[in-house]
Write an enzyme that holds these catalytic residues in place. Structure first.
Site, PDB file in Angstrom:
ATOM      1  N   ASP A  32      15.621   1.362  -4.161  1.00 21.37           N
ATOM      2  CA  ASP A  32      15.747   0.474  -5.676  1.00 21.37           C
ATOM      3  C   ASP A  32      17.457   0.107  -5.012  1.00 21.37           C
ATOM      4  OD1 ASP A  32      16.673  -0.259  -8.511  1.00 21.37           O
ATOM      5  OD2 ASP A  32      14.527   0.883  -8.791  1.00 21.37           O
ATOM      6  N   LEU A  50      17.341  -6.392  -3.145  1.00 22.42           N
ATOM      7  CA  LEU A  50      15.994  -7.436  -2.683  1.00 22.42           C
ATOM      8  C   LEU A  50      17.002  -9.328  -2.239  1.00 22.42           C
ATOM      9  CD1 LEU A  50      12.930  -6.727  -5.193  1.00 22.42           C
ATOM     10  CD2 LEU A  50      13.285  -6.242  -2.913  1.00 22.42           C
ATOM     11  N   GLY A  70       9.566  -3.870  -7.282  1.00 23.39           N
ATOM     12  CA  GLY A  70      11.518  -4.468  -7.360  1.00 23.39           C
ATOM     13  C   GLY A  70      11.187  -5.959  -8.484  1.00 23.39           C
ATOM     14  N   GLY A  71      12.831  -6.003  -8.461  1.00 28.57           N
ATOM     15  CA  GLY A  71      12.907  -7.101  -9.037  1.00 28.57           C
ATOM     16  C   GLY A  71      13.338  -7.017 -10.346  1.00 28.57           C
ATOM     17  N   ASN A 110       0.723 -10.170 -15.990  1.00 22.80           N
ATOM     18  CA  ASN A 110      -0.174 -10.885 -16.921  1.00 22.80           C
ATOM     19  C   ASN A 110      -0.043 -12.614 -16.867  1.00 22.80           C
ATOM     20  OD1 ASN A 110       0.817 -10.876 -20.102  1.00 22.80           O
ATOM     21  ND2 ASN A 110       1.959  -8.851 -19.156  1.00 22.80           N
ATOM     22  N   TYR A 134       9.929 -16.144 -15.316  1.00 17.71           N
ATOM     23  CA  TYR A 134       9.364 -14.642 -14.992  1.00 17.71           C
ATOM     24  C   TYR A 134       7.608 -14.722 -13.811  1.00 17.71           C
ATOM     25  CZ  TYR A 134       7.239 -10.203 -15.361  1.00 17.71           C
ATOM     26  OH  TYR A 134       7.155  -9.157 -15.022  1.00 17.71           O
ATOM     27  N   ARG A 172      -1.764  -6.652 -29.069  1.00 20.41           N
ATOM     28  CA  ARG A 172      -2.022  -7.912 -27.457  1.00 20.41           C
ATOM     29  C   ARG A 172      -2.556  -7.050 -27.191  1.00 20.41           C
ATOM     30  NH1 ARG A 172       2.461  -8.812 -24.562  1.00 20.41           N
ATOM     31  NH2 ARG A 172       1.682  -9.953 -22.316  1.00 20.41           N
TER      32      ARG A 172
HETATM   33  C1  15L Z   1       5.427  -7.860 -18.029  1.00 23.50           C
HETATM   34  O1  15L Z   1       5.531  -7.952 -17.519  1.00 23.50           O
HETATM   35  C2  15L Z   1       6.829  -7.009 -18.423  1.00 23.50           C
HETATM   36  O2  15L Z   1       7.386  -6.557 -17.180  1.00 23.50           O
HETATM   37  C3  15L Z   1       6.527  -5.984 -19.690  1.00 23.50           C
HETATM   38  O3  15L Z   1       8.220  -5.677 -19.039  1.00 23.50           O
HETATM   39  C4  15L Z   1       5.576  -6.256 -20.486  1.00 23.50           C
HETATM   40  O4  15L Z   1       6.664  -7.459 -21.423  1.00 23.50           O
HETATM   41  C5  15L Z   1       4.651  -6.988 -20.260  1.00 23.50           C
HETATM   42  O5  15L Z   1       4.599  -7.779 -19.346  1.00 23.50           O
HETATM   43  C6  15L Z   1       3.720  -7.422 -21.595  1.00 23.50           C
HETATM   44  O6  15L Z   1       3.336  -8.848 -21.529  1.00 23.50           O
HETATM   45  O7  15L Z   1       3.314  -6.451 -22.472  1.00 23.50           O
END
Ligand code: 15L
Length: 267
Positions: A32, A50, A70-71, A110, A134, A172
């Site tokens: 890290d 990275l 990471g990221g 997701n 993202y 959700r």
């Molecule tokens: C993600 O990809 C994030 O890294 C996490 O912090 C949450 O926001 C999650 O999705 C989410 O959709 O709840």
């Protein structure tokens, strides 16, 4: 599989997974930008940014498996996403190839498919539908993993992770929640299953309200133990305290979809 490096090792998921998988792999390296607070004296740590290929090469040197957590883990400005998740992900796969790493488990999200409506149950064979810069970076990482599997022989597993917490935080998350131990099970499949070439799984527990068909993961032996429904009452109580967000509730990606949303231009 003896030697595994975790990038993003100081983050929440990195810290949880290293704890669960301690002892499963004889040599676990943490990498890290900053040193994880929980490292014991003598634990292997390699600091790496990275965005710097030479540093990433040092982080993966001598390793058989990489768990790439990471990221930047949420939506960010374009320069942030570009450096941490696009250039960073490229550097990771390229460094892994050069070092002869056998397997990469990539923490996708997701949000690579966040603009699918909640009413549609999807598998892993749909077109990506990112809900943010993202999410685009996660779709990029999946595509890169596919390239490095087909062209360079890396065995690559992409986990479209929902939300990793002890219990689901809102409505959700009743659909996308994953218990940390279930995520560890998926990581182990990615690092150990003999038949992996390139595969995408949903990082989700056994949730009755899941948006996703995770039969591909089941085929590879995934048997999740977490059940979000066990926490429905508390998740709905938390949901009741959130401000209304009519765009977010339509889509799987929730607030990542409504952020910067041009309601007057979208048909
Ligand atoms: C993600 O990809 C994030 O890294 C996490 O912090 C949450 O926001 C999650 O999705 C989410 O959709 O709840």
């Amino acid at each position: 599989m003896q030697k595994v490096v975790f990038t993003g090792a100081a983050g929440d998921i990195g810290t949880r997974l290293r704890k669960i998988l301690r002892g499963v792999y004889p040599h676990i390296r943490a990498s890290d930008i900053r040193k994880p607070a929980d490292l014991a004296a003598g634990d292997d740590f390699v600091a790496a940014d990275l965005a710097d290929l030479a540093q990433v090469e040092e982080a993966v040197a001598g390793m058989e498996g990489v768990v790439h957590l990471g990221g930047h883990a949420v939506e960010g400005s374009w320069p942030t996403i570009l450096n941490a998740n696009i250039i960073g992900c490229y550097n990771l796969f390229e460094a892994a190839r050069r070092a002869g790493v056998k397997r990469v488990v990539f923490a996708s999200s997701n949000h690579a498919i966040g603009f699918y409506p909640r009413s549609q149950r999807i598998g892993v064979n749909v077109t990506v539908r990112p809900d943010s810069r993202y999410g685009v970076s996660k779709a990029f990482g999946e595509a890169l993993g596919s390239l490095y599997a087909d062209k360079h022989g890396l065995r690559v597993t992409c986990l479209r992770i929902g939300n990793v917490t002890d219990t689901p935080a809102d409505e959700r998350r009743l659909s996308i929640w994953i218990k940390p131990e279930d995520l560890a099970q998926l990581v182990r499949i990615g690092l150990e299953h003999p038949d992996i070439h390139f595969v995408i799984f949903y990082g989700v527990s056994d949730n009755a309200a899941s948006f996703w068909d995770n039969s591909r993961a089941a085929h590879f032996g995934y048997r999740p133990h977490g059940r979000a429904e066990d926490f429905r009452a508390q998740a709905m109580a938390a949901q009741a305290k959130l401000p209304p967000d009519p765009v977010a509730v339509r889509y799987q990606g929730g607030p990542f979809c409504s952020a910067e949303y041009d309601a007057d231009r979208v048909q």
